[in-house]
Design an enzyme around this catalytic site. Structure first.
Site, PDB file in Angstrom:
ATOM      1  N   GLY A 131      23.652  25.409   3.905  1.00 31.26           N
ATOM      2  CA  GLY A 131      24.734  26.367   3.878  1.00 31.26           C
ATOM      3  C   GLY A 131      24.223  27.784   3.724  1.00 31.26           C
ATOM      4  N   ASP A 162      10.656  19.865  -2.232  1.00 28.43           N
ATOM      5  CA  ASP A 162      10.735  20.908  -1.211  1.00 28.43           C
ATOM      6  C   ASP A 162      10.259  22.250  -1.760  1.00 28.43           C
ATOM      7  OD1 ASP A 162      11.143  21.972   1.263  1.00 28.43           O
ATOM      8  OD2 ASP A 162      13.313  22.219   1.026  1.00 28.43           O
TER       9      ASP A 162
END
Ligand SMILES: *[C@@H]1O[C@H](CO)[C@@H](O)[C@H](O)[C@H]1NC(C)=O
Ligand SMILES: *[C@@H]1O[C@H](CO)[C@@H](O)[C@H](O)[C@H]1NC(C)=O
Ligand SMILES: *[C@@H]1O[C@H](CO)[C@@H](O)[C@H](O)[C@H]1NC(C)=O
Ligand SMILES: *[C@@H]1O[C@H](CO)[C@@H](O)[C@H](O)[C@H]1NC(C)=O
Ligand SMILES: *[C@@H]1O[C@H](CO)[C@@H](O)[C@H](O)[C@H]1NC(C)=O
Ligand SMILES: *[C@@H]1O[C@H](CO)[C@@H](O)[C@H](O)[C@H]1NC(C)=O
Ligand SMILES: *[C@@H]1O[C@H](CO)[C@@H](O)[C@H](O)[C@H]1NC(C)=O
Ligand SMILES: *[C@@H]1O[C@H](CO)[C@@H](O)[C@H](O)[C@H]1NC(C)=O
Ligand SMILES: *[C@@H]1O[C@H](CO)[C@@H](O)[C@H](O)[C@H]1NC(C)=O
Ligand SMILES: *[C@@H]1O[C@H](CO)[C@@H](O)[C@H](O)[C@H]1NC(C)=O
Ligand SMILES: *[C@@H]1O[C@H](CO)[C@@H](O)[C@H](O)[C@H]1NC(C)=O
Ligand SMILES: *[C@@H]1O[C@H](CO)[C@@H](O)[C@H](O)[C@H]1NC(C)=O
Length: 837
Positions: free
Chosen positions: A542, A655
């Site tokens: 997003g 990540d």
């Protein structure tokens, strides 16, 4: 010139000439002149050295005549030579006279304290000059009568061009002798010298006892001193041994300014002048195993985390005071055990047999019934054989030391697990490939196999885990669709920036249940109705907007995209995780908002956005000097250590990358984006619950990329990449294109091996040069990116290496040994990205 009439300039120059004291600001003294207190000679050129009177305790009584570095005071410990180190003088009564017959005499009133005893041949031709090398040279019309480099008076400091060793003709030695203490330069307890033995070796003595042995010269370095070879600063050393003299010295032709000092506590240090300040290049002893014969006879010392480890040499058993053979050797004992990578034993009573290969050396040892061990050293000493007890053996972490072959008692039971038989060179070689290749292949398949298995189990476990997580927002939705969409998480693009930010200082308890829920209107107002102007960045999940609440507080709002099928998962995952995690180096969750299809995460606002905005940017990266970079690295390490070890949950981030490291106003790094993070169960390694590895290419560990196998150690890998990117200012991913296909990790490793790893540094770092720390950091990063995850350190170890001086883990394995080219990785990653979306 234009501003000043030239005749005026001349007058000024002449006036200055007459104002200047006769022999000062000059580097040369002539016959029939003298130096008294407050007069000095200064070397010309770079004006590095000064000769004059000084005292170390501000008292005129304890005066010395000596040479020191001009830009520092003698009190700062940079005196390089002293004429009268044994006998201080009253400075106000002393004079240093260059007599008419060419002698140099230090007088205290009329009493001779020190002299060179030289005599010039001609009349008034002799002169005394202080050179920019630090050498004080008395030369006559056609020869050098005396020089301080040849007569160092057992100085504690050695400069390039000074010899350490002995002159076989005059039977004198050049040795380094420590001071008593920092204010008393008279000879202390420690002497560093090369002994005139059959095999000359370099030893530091504490009075008459050996304190530390560097051993013999192998052609490049002293065998017991690996930092010499690993040194990243190009200091060139020479070792000369012939019938006239044997010496060792740092070459004076080097551009690097360097000095060595034997401290009053026996520590030997080598310093070099970086940009403007002295940097410690190495300091020995490095650990207790460096101390002479620390473990005792026939034992070897291995440095471990918790201290030294003393073991008997193979084939020997512990007895009361050391280690001994069970049965004495006899002439028929013909087996040897190889002890790899050691500092070979004291060679005081050993014999050098000259250059030869291992087989010949072995045969020499076999033919000598008293020979107990042999080794072949490169350089002129070649094959060395020992008799009697073996003293002062230590192992080294870094490869490239010497192998020692210990003769075994014929009858003694040979322990297969600790002993390697001596194999003829040819047969070892033939089988080496098979021996290495098969376990490697097996290991690889096993690893992947285990990965798949654990992954299957993990898949179920993690689903359950997520379902059980309580809903952290009041009135929030329950994650209905968690289980089905578990495996379809996309890779976050490298360039996307997830920027979530807020002012610090809002004390919110981020514990479950206390997390505030914002209403959509509030957030809309704060972000100007999610206007493009407020957009900070865009990620796989997003868009991130900045905003300001009515009370003035600045926030970052992460808005999960409505059409992203994976949204709720990441949302729930991230919320439930950061809600429970609180650490200075983790981004703080302020609240959340769920209304209809909108899912928003409200985070603290970070003034300085994310790390990637700095390190790859030419202008912004100049703001980050070495210390700031180190602080950032330590901050990330601490945050990660908390995630891995110290939080209640024990989280694997999965990540980590610069765009997920946010920077607050003070440049404190904060780890963010827990969208794909996982909670680990217990101590065990953990495999991925998805069928494809997710993360960001360039930061994913090889076992994760190829087998989908992830663990705390795959985070460590990503961390290592980040560190190298921080230091170099380059992206691992794109590095290969400009550098003959080597990625940043391979490139750094190659430079490390070649001893030039400082070359990777970003220009902004290299102006500030605490080399030893930078090297430790590079080394630590290389450890983190080792191919085999077992060889990577834990974050606990990483933090230790970063914050304490003494925890240096060995860099053993060659890294990135994978035969796959970089291109393959890229293709693979691309396909992951496409299918994942
Ligand atoms: C060196 O000599 C110059 C000229 O006499 C003097 O100005 C300077 O103070 C001296 N420096 C020291 C450290 O004695
Ligand atoms: C010597 O004097 C200087 C300045 O007067 C002072 O800073 C320094 O501490 C003194 N050193 C000693 C050893 O007393
Ligand atoms: C050093 O010599 C000066 C001049 O002769 C004298 O005044 C001073 O007392 C002497 N200092 C000591 C400690 O002897
Ligand atoms: C040393 O030189 C000084 C200055 O030239 C002079 O005053 C002194 O007499 C000389 N000392 C001796 C012993 O020659
Ligand atoms: C004596 O010193 C001068 C100046 O350093 C130098 O030019 C000359 O070559 C030297 N002579 C010898 C014989 O070294
Ligand atoms: C250095 O040693 C001398 C005696 O040799 C002693 O008087 C002095 O206090 C010592 N100084 C320091 C700083 O330890
Ligand atoms: C080291 O010194 C040797 C001999 O003086 C010279 O041949 C060599 O080029 C030097 N190497 C470096 C790196 O300065
Ligand atoms: C030292 O000189 C003697 C004779 O002058 C010679 O026998 C001996 O081998 C020399 N030592 C070395 C280490 O060359
Ligand atoms: C040793 O010294 C002698 C006499 O000075 C000289 O002839 C010989 O060349 C020197 N040997 C070496 C290796 O320098
Ligand atoms: C020895 O002294 C040096 C110089 O003062 C210092 O840097 C070093 O840490 C000391 N080493 C030990 C073991 O005390
Ligand atoms: C060498 O032999 C001498 C005389 O036997 C002995 O005192 C010394 O300890 C031996 N040195 C070593 C390193 O074994
Ligand atoms: C062989 O050595 C290993 C490791 O050094 C040890 O654990 C084992 O007990 C030894 N076995 C025998 C039979 O001595």
């Amino acid at each position: 010139m234009k501003l000043f009439p030239s005749h005026l300039l001349k007058i000024v120059a002449v006036a200055l000439f007459f104002l200047a004291p006769s022999s000062s600001s000059e580097d040369t003294m002539y016959q029939n002149s003298a130096l008294v207190n407050n007069q000095n000679l200064t070397s010309t050129g770079d004006h590095l050295f000064r000769l004059g009177f000084f005292s170390l305790d501000n008292s005129s009584a304890n005066g010395y005549l000596g040479i020191w570095y001009c830009n520092l005071t003698p009190q700062e410990g940079t005196v390089v030579w002293i004429a009268n180190r044994n006998k201080p003088v009253n400075k106000s009564m002393a004079s240093f006279n260059f007599t008419s017959d060419g002698n140099l005499i230090l007088f205290e009133e009329d009493q001779t304290v020190w002299s060179t005893g030289t005599r010039s041949t001609g009349l008034n031709y002799a002169r005394l000059q202080l050179l920019d090398s630090g050498n004080l040279v008395l030369n006559d019309s056609n020869s050098i009568l005396w020089q301080s480099f040849e007569q160092p008076n057992d100085s504690d400091t050695y400069l390039p061009g000074m010899k350490l060793g002995f002159n076989n003709r005059t039977n004198t030695s050049w040795q380094q002798v420590s001071w008593k203490n920092s204010t008393d330069p008279s000879p202390g307890d420690y002497i560093r010298m090369i002994r005139a033995l059959r095999i000359p070796d370099l030893v530091i003595f504490n009075r008459s006892a050996k304190y530390r042995r560097s051993g013999l010269w192998n052609g490049h370095e002293f065998v017991g001193h690996p930092s010499m070879a690993n040194s990243q600063v190009a200091i060139n050393f020479t070792f000369v041994s012939n019938e006239n003299e044997t010496y060792y010295m740092a070459n004076s032709s080097n551009l690097v300014l360097s000095r060595s000092v034997l401290c009053d506590n026996g520590t030997f240090q080598r310093w070099f002048l970086g940009t403007g300040e002295w940097q410690l290049l190495w300091s020995i002893p490095e650990d207790v195993c460096d101390l002479y014969n620390y473990c005792g006879r026939n034992k070897m010392c291995t440095k471990k985390y918790n201290g030294p480890d003393c073991q008997c040499l193979p084939g020997l058993k512990i007895v009361e005071n050391g280690c001994q053979r069970e049965k004495p050797l006899n002439c028929s004992s013909n087996q040897f055990s190889k002890v790899p990578n050691v500092k070979v034993p004291d060679t005081e009573n050993a014999t050098s047999r000259g250059k030869m290969n291992l087989d010949d050396c072995k045969n020499l040892c076999l033919n000598d019934c008293s020979c107990v061990a042999y080794a072949v050293i490169s350089g002129s000493y070649g094959c060395i054989t020992w008799t009697g007890d073996l003293l002062d053996i230590r192992t080294f972490d870094d490869e490239g030391r010497n192998d020692l072959y210990i003769r075994l008692d014929h009858q003694s039971t040979i322990n297969q697990t600790s002993v390697f038989f001596f194999l003829p060179e040819s047969s070892t070689k033939k089988h080496a490939w098979v021996a290495i290749a098969i376990p490697l292949l097996l290991g690889f398949f096993l690893l992947c196999g285990v990965g798949v298995l654990v992954r299957w189990k993990r898949n179920r476990a993690s689903t359950r885990l997520l379902l059980q997580l309580p809903n952290v927002c009041e009135g929030g939705s329950t994650p209905d669709d968690v289980s089905e969409s578990r495996s379809s998480v996309s890779i976050d693009s490298e360039d996307s920036r997830d920027l979530h930010n807020t002012d610090k200082g809002v004390g919110l308890l981020n514990t479950l249940g206390l997390l505030p829920s914002y209403d959509l209107c509030t957030i809309k107002n704060a972000t100007n109705n999610f206007s493009d102007g407020n957009k900070l960045g865009e990620g796989g999940f997003g868009v991130v907007y900045k905003g300001q609440l009515e009370d003035g507080q600045r926030i970052a709002v992460k808005k999960l995209s409505r059409n992203s099928s994976q949204g709720p998962n990441e949302f729930q995952n991230e919320l439930s995780l950061i809600a429970k995690l609180q650490h200075r180096n983790l981004v703080r969750l302020l609240g959340c908002c769920i209304e209809g299809a909108e899912r928003l995460i409200v985070l603290e606002y970070m003034e300085n956005k994310s790390l990637d905005a700095f390190i790859y940017d030419k202008t912004k990266s100049s703001l980050l000097d070495w210390q700031k970079r180190l602080d950032i690295i330590i901050g990330i390490a601490r945050g990660l250590l908390y995630l891995h070890q110290d939080s209640i949950l024990r989280v694997i981030h999965r990540d980590l990358k610069p765009s997920n490291i946010l920077l607050d106003r003070d440049m404190t790094p904060k780890i963010s984006d827990f969208g794909i993070a996982r909670i680990a169960e217990g101590e065990r390694d953990l495999a991925d619950g998805t069928t494809r590895p997710i993360g960001t290419f360039g930061y994913m560990a090889p076992e994760y990329l190829s087998c989908g196998y992830f663990s705390f150690k795959s985070d460590v890998f990503s961390f290592g990449v980040i560190v190298l990117e921080i230091l170099s200012g380059k992206r691992n991913r794109t590095f290969g294109q400009a550098n003959s296909g080597l990625n940043l990790l391979q490139h750094t490793y190659r430079l490390w091996k070649e001893g030039r790893s400082l070359d990777i540094l970003d220009d902004a770092v290299s102006c500030s040069y605490p080399t030893i720390k930078i090297l430790r950091c590079i080394r630590m990063a290389l450890l983190c990116v080792q191919d085999n995850y077992e060889n990577r350190p834990t974050m606990t170890e990483v933090v230790m290496m970063l914050t304490s001086e003494d925890h240096l883990i060995p860099l053993k394995q060659p890294i990135i040994t994978s035969t796959r080219s970089d291109g393959d990785y890229t293709t693979k990653e691309m396909s992951i990205t496409i299918t994942g979306r």
